[in-house]
Design a protein around this motif. Structure first.
Motif, PDB file in Angstrom:
ATOM      1  N   VAL A 149      84.065  65.395  68.100  1.00 18.47           N
ATOM      2  CA  VAL A 149      83.820  64.753  69.014  1.00 18.47           C
ATOM      3  C   VAL A 149      84.698  63.740  69.910  1.00 18.47           C
ATOM      4  O   VAL A 149      85.023  63.203  69.473  1.00 18.47           O
ATOM      5  CB  VAL A 149      81.959  64.609  69.691  1.00 18.47           C
ATOM      6  CG1 VAL A 149      82.027  64.686  70.898  1.00 18.47           C
ATOM      7  CG2 VAL A 149      80.988  65.203  69.116  1.00 18.47           C
ATOM      8  N   LYS A 170      89.382  63.058  69.051  1.00 18.11           N
ATOM      9  CA  LYS A 170      88.064  63.324  68.191  1.00 18.11           C
ATOM     10  C   LYS A 170      87.805  62.188  67.310  1.00 18.11           C
ATOM     11  O   LYS A 170      88.363  61.599  66.580  1.00 18.11           O
ATOM     12  CB  LYS A 170      87.955  64.500  68.741  1.00 18.11           C
ATOM     13  CG  LYS A 170      88.038  65.268  69.518  1.00 18.11           C
ATOM     14  CD  LYS A 170      87.519  66.402  68.833  1.00 18.11           C
ATOM     15  CE  LYS A 170      87.926  67.704  70.507  1.00 18.11           C
ATOM     16  NZ  LYS A 170      87.542  69.003  70.185  1.00 18.11           N
ATOM     17  N   GLU A 207      78.821  83.152  81.472  1.00 19.48           N
ATOM     18  CA  GLU A 207      79.986  82.669  82.149  1.00 19.48           C
ATOM     19  C   GLU A 207      80.281  84.114  82.511  1.00 19.48           C
ATOM     20  O   GLU A 207      80.036  84.911  82.433  1.00 19.48           O
ATOM     21  CB  GLU A 207      80.578  82.705  80.400  1.00 19.48           C
ATOM     22  CG  GLU A 207      79.758  81.915  79.560  1.00 19.48           C
ATOM     23  CD  GLU A 207      80.930  81.640  77.751  1.00 19.48           C
ATOM     24  OE1 GLU A 207      82.343  82.589  77.939  1.00 19.48           O
ATOM     25  OE2 GLU A 207      80.591  80.749  77.625  1.00 19.48           O
ATOM     26  N   CYS A 258      82.773  62.952  75.727  1.00 18.46           N
ATOM     27  CA  CYS A 258      81.533  63.423  75.585  1.00 18.46           C
ATOM     28  C   CYS A 258      79.753  62.350  75.080  1.00 18.46           C
ATOM     29  O   CYS A 258      79.198  63.385  75.418  1.00 18.46           O
ATOM     30  CB  CYS A 258      81.362  64.590  74.697  1.00 18.46           C
ATOM     31  SG  CYS A 258      82.040  66.089  75.255  1.00 18.46           S
ATOM     32  N   ASP A 307      71.535  71.128  76.087  1.00 15.76           N
ATOM     33  CA  ASP A 307      71.554  72.381  74.816  1.00 15.76           C
ATOM     34  C   ASP A 307      69.786  72.400  75.288  1.00 15.76           C
ATOM     35  O   ASP A 307      69.269  70.994  76.106  1.00 15.76           O
ATOM     36  CB  ASP A 307      71.599  71.689  73.721  1.00 15.76           C
ATOM     37  CG  ASP A 307      71.053  73.230  72.605  1.00 15.76           C
ATOM     38  OD1 ASP A 307      71.736  73.253  72.336  1.00 15.76           O
ATOM     39  OD2 ASP A 307      70.165  72.192  71.877  1.00 15.76           O
ATOM     40  N   ASN A 365      77.240  70.041  69.696  1.00  9.96           N
ATOM     41  CA  ASN A 365      78.326  71.375  70.387  1.00  9.96           C
ATOM     42  C   ASN A 365      78.259  71.875  71.284  1.00  9.96           C
ATOM     43  O   ASN A 365      79.039  71.700  72.129  1.00  9.96           O
ATOM     44  CB  ASN A 365      78.900  72.280  69.147  1.00  9.96           C
ATOM     45  CG  ASN A 365      79.632  72.238  67.755  1.00  9.96           C
ATOM     46  OD1 ASN A 365      80.815  70.912  67.851  1.00  9.96           O
ATOM     47  ND2 ASN A 365      79.383  72.374  67.052  1.00  9.96           N
ATOM     48  N   ASN A 366      76.941  73.092  71.000  1.00  9.18           N
ATOM     49  CA  ASN A 366      76.655  73.090  73.211  1.00  9.18           C
ATOM     50  C   ASN A 366      76.680  71.990  74.149  1.00  9.18           C
ATOM     51  O   ASN A 366      77.103  71.890  75.408  1.00  9.18           O
ATOM     52  CB  ASN A 366      75.639  73.839  72.513  1.00  9.18           C
ATOM     53  CG  ASN A 366      75.585  74.701  72.820  1.00  9.18           C
ATOM     54  OD1 ASN A 366      75.606  75.287  72.256  1.00  9.18           O
ATOM     55  ND2 ASN A 366      73.931  75.244  71.705  1.00  9.18           N
ATOM     56  N   ALA A 406      78.443  69.480  74.344  1.00  9.11           N
ATOM     57  CA  ALA A 406      79.885  68.947  74.110  1.00  9.11           C
ATOM     58  C   ALA A 406      80.491  69.463  75.249  1.00  9.11           C
ATOM     59  O   ALA A 406      81.558  69.325  75.998  1.00  9.11           O
ATOM     60  CB  ALA A 406      80.624  68.549  73.168  1.00  9.11           C
ATOM     61  N   MET A 407      80.567  70.516  75.151  1.00  8.21           N
ATOM     62  CA  MET A 407      81.243  72.096  75.549  1.00  8.21           C
ATOM     63  C   MET A 407      80.698  72.451  76.923  1.00  8.21           C
ATOM     64  O   MET A 407      81.485  72.480  77.916  1.00  8.21           O
ATOM     65  CB  MET A 407      80.601  73.353  74.707  1.00  8.21           C
ATOM     66  CG  MET A 407      81.214  75.115  75.053  1.00  8.21           C
ATOM     67  SD  MET A 407      81.166  75.795  73.932  1.00  8.21           S
ATOM     68  CE  MET A 407      82.694  75.516  72.443  1.00  8.21           C
ATOM     69  N   TYR A 408      79.434  72.643  77.085  1.00 10.94           N
ATOM     70  CA  TYR A 408      78.454  72.957  77.962  1.00 10.94           C
ATOM     71  C   TYR A 408      78.155  71.748  78.900  1.00 10.94           C
ATOM     72  O   TYR A 408      77.017  71.911  79.923  1.00 10.94           O
ATOM     73  CB  TYR A 408      77.429  74.255  78.271  1.00 10.94           C
ATOM     74  CG  TYR A 408      77.869  75.310  77.308  1.00 10.94           C
ATOM     75  CD1 TYR A 408      78.463  76.142  77.600  1.00 10.94           C
ATOM     76  CD2 TYR A 408      77.241  75.405  76.043  1.00 10.94           C
ATOM     77  CE1 TYR A 408      79.747  77.204  77.053  1.00 10.94           C
ATOM     78  CE2 TYR A 408      78.062  76.765  75.205  1.00 10.94           C
ATOM     79  CZ  TYR A 408      79.113  77.168  76.031  1.00 10.94           C
ATOM     80  OH  TYR A 408      79.342  78.691  75.166  1.00 10.94           O
TER      81      TYR A 408
END
Length: 121
Positions: free
Chosen positions: A38, A79, A118, A42, A107, A99-100, A102-104
């Protein structure tokens, strides 16, 4: 630590692991240790205000989550490994949540009711 040789050796390993890692692997059924790479930008989202997000992940998934310290002169794009430890299935679910986030930025477990869509442009 006192007792028979096997028990002492076992206890010493447990204490050493607790000191080094902050958890004892034998306290988890079907133990798994996993890492998620990561970007440090984040980390505040993973921790949350007052630790609320990381506490929610630890509670909901029953895993240990360890966020590393980042050196002051760290390379910009590097990272770092966030460590997850616990029951195999729970580690995988927590990994997906990280991961969610970090991306969005969220969660469902840590931010109930949040969603995103999207769009093709």
């Amino acid at each position: 630590i006192t007792g028979n040789a096997d028990a002492v050796a076992h206890a010493e390993r447990a204490v050493k692991e607790l000191i080094e890692k902050g958890y004892w692997s034998e306290s988890f059924e079907n133990f798994k240790e996993e890492f998620v790479n990561v970007h440090p930008s984040c980390f505040p989202d993973l921790i949350g205000k007052g630790g609320v997000t990381i506490k929610a992940m630890k509670t909901e998934f029953g895993v240990e989550v360890t966020i590393p310290e980042v050196p002051k002169n760290a390379p910009a794009g590097k990272k770092y490994k966030v460590t997850l430890a616990g029951k195999n299935e729970n580690v995988e679910a927590c990994k997906q949540a990280i991961n969610n986030i970090a991306m969005y930025g969220y969660d469902e477990i840590t931010h109930p009711g949040f969603s995103h869509e999207e769009l093709d442009v």
